[in-house]
Design a protein around this motif. Structure first.
Motif, mmCIF file in Angstrom:
data_model
loop_
_atom_site.group_PDB
_atom_site.id
_atom_site.type_symbol
_atom_site.label_atom_id
_atom_site.label_comp_id
_atom_site.label_asym_id
_atom_site.label_seq_id
_atom_site.Cartn_x
_atom_site.Cartn_y
_atom_site.Cartn_z
ATOM 1 N N VAL A 27 0.842 -1.198 0.000
ATOM 2 C CA VAL A 27 0.000 0.000 0.000
ATOM 3 C C VAL A 27 0.880 1.252 0.000
ATOM 4 N N SER A 28 1.948 1.225 0.778
ATOM 5 C CA SER A 28 2.874 2.367 0.820
ATOM 6 C C SER A 28 3.476 2.635 -0.553
ATOM 7 N N GLU A 29 3.841 1.581 -1.265
ATOM 8 C CA GLU A 29 4.424 1.747 -2.591
ATOM 9 C C GLU A 29 3.393 2.250 -3.592
ATOM 10 N N ILE A 30 2.158 1.786 -3.468
ATOM 11 C CA ILE A 30 1.067 2.270 -4.325
ATOM 12 C C ILE A 30 0.862 3.768 -4.104
ATOM 13 N N LEU A 31 0.778 4.180 -2.851
ATOM 14 C CA LEU A 31 0.564 5.593 -2.534
ATOM 15 C C LEU A 31 1.759 6.442 -2.963
ATOM 16 N N LYS A 32 2.956 5.940 -2.747
ATOM 17 C CA LYS A 32 4.163 6.661 -3.172
ATOM 18 C C LYS A 32 4.132 6.901 -4.674
ATOM 19 N N THR A 33 3.757 5.880 -5.424
ATOM 20 C CA THR A 33 3.684 6.004 -6.884
ATOM 21 C C THR A 33 2.639 7.023 -7.290
ATOM 22 N N ALA A 34 1.457 6.954 -6.682
ATOM 23 C CA ALA A 34 0.386 7.902 -7.005
ATOM 24 C C ALA A 34 0.805 9.333 -6.698
ATOM 25 N N ILE A 35 1.398 9.548 -5.550
ATOM 26 C CA ILE A 35 1.825 10.897 -5.161
ATOM 27 C C ILE A 35 2.872 11.434 -6.134
ATOM 28 N N GLU A 36 3.852 10.610 -6.471
ATOM 29 C CA GLU A 36 4.900 11.043 -7.406
ATOM 30 C C GLU A 36 4.328 11.369 -8.779
ATOM 31 N N ASP A 37 3.233 10.679 -9.161
ATOM 32 C CA ASP A 37 2.609 10.902 -10.464
ATOM 33 C C ASP A 37 1.601 12.043 -10.454
#
Length: 281
Positions: free
Chosen positions: A191-201
């Motif tokens: 979940v942390s990696e999913i959110l990190k990706t979304a935020i960066e995008d």
């Protein structure tokens, strides 16, 4: 600002709520803005007019939104009711890793004016073309296996597909988990990696207030996910009822705003031509 950013009408296969009636009901409850988010689920659904056999659930064809008809209806109703409520045209894409090329092709060859499109929810409703709500996906898997497979799919998608606005009901699998609560710590790294990706995008997440009508113990996504998103610097949030029928529309939006504010968020978003607009909670 009273806005509902997850609304289905008769243009979605799982709703019979007429779009014009939705607008009338929204106006009656003094809603400022509404965003229609009709279903597209490649892998399990075909487009209108596609060749080959069509799947049916009961008497209803299992098809994606009729794109040209949907766009035409939004345009006509904007002319009729635009002075009373702001109407946005969105879609809810039920993406799977293997269907990403179909969504990319839709963006390139859309059978409607893409300038009309304001907002896209990225959801994962199926994995391996197997539905959650029928338990087909969960069948033959342990609770650990189907929960981790769900988040694995969502992570893979967000790493590749960027044509969306927010992640819809991010922990949707919990809605259909008959085994009960699955420990958040077990999936927190993904979940942390999913959110990190979304935020960066530059993407966001939605608070989906339908958890009330599904009788869930927690919000959708969970308070733990919302806190994690906040701690990671996430700021883009939309709030939607996931309305499919009268009585769903606008439900618990005000409560959702209060929850987000209690967690330290300051803003929620609406969208215009895929660009987020921030409003004070």
């Amino acid at each position: 600002m009273f806005a509902d950013y997850h609304v289905h009408t008769e243009f979605s296969n799982d709703s019979e709520y007429p779009m014009e009636q939705v607008i009338k009901d929204a106006i009656a409850m003094q809603m400022d803005e509404i965003c229609f988010t009709e279903h597209v689920d490649y892998g399990v659904k075909k487009d209108w007019g596609s060749e080959g056999p069509v799947k049916y659930y009961g008497s209803e064809p299992y098809l994606n939104v009729d794109y040209p008809a949907y766009a035409a209806r939004v345009k006509s109703l904007r002319l009729k009711y635009g002075a009373q409520i702001n109407m946005k045209m969105g879609m809810e894409f039920g993406v799977q890793e293997h269907t990403i090329p179909q969504y990319e092709a839709l963006a390139q060859n859309a059978p409607f004016d893409t300038n009309l499109l304001d907002f896209i929810i990225l959801s994962v409703h199926q994995v391996e073309d197997k539905e959650f709500w029928t338990q087909e996906f969960q069948q033959g898997r342990s609770q650990k296996e189907y929960n981790e497979r769900y988040y694995e799919e969502l992570l893979r998608i967000t790493k590749v597909y960027k044509g969306y606005s927010v992640l819809g009901h991010l922990d949707l699998i919990s809605r259909y988990d008959k085994a009960g609560d699955y420990p958040f710590e077990a999936v927190k790294p993904m979940v942390s990696e999913i959110l990190k990706t979304a935020i960066e995008d530059g993407k966001g997440i939605e608070l989906n207030t339908s958890y009330h009508r599904y009788g869930l113990k927690d919000t959708t996504p969970s308070v733990e996910i919302l806190k994690l998103y906040k701690s990671m610097g996430g700021e883009i949030l939309t709030i939607g009822s996931d309305s499919h029928a009268p009585g769903h529309l606008g439900a618990y939006i005000a409560e959702g705003k209060q929850l987000l504010e209690s967690l330290g968020f300051q803003y929620f978003c609406t969208y215009d031509e895929m660009i987020p607009i921030f409003h004070k909670l």
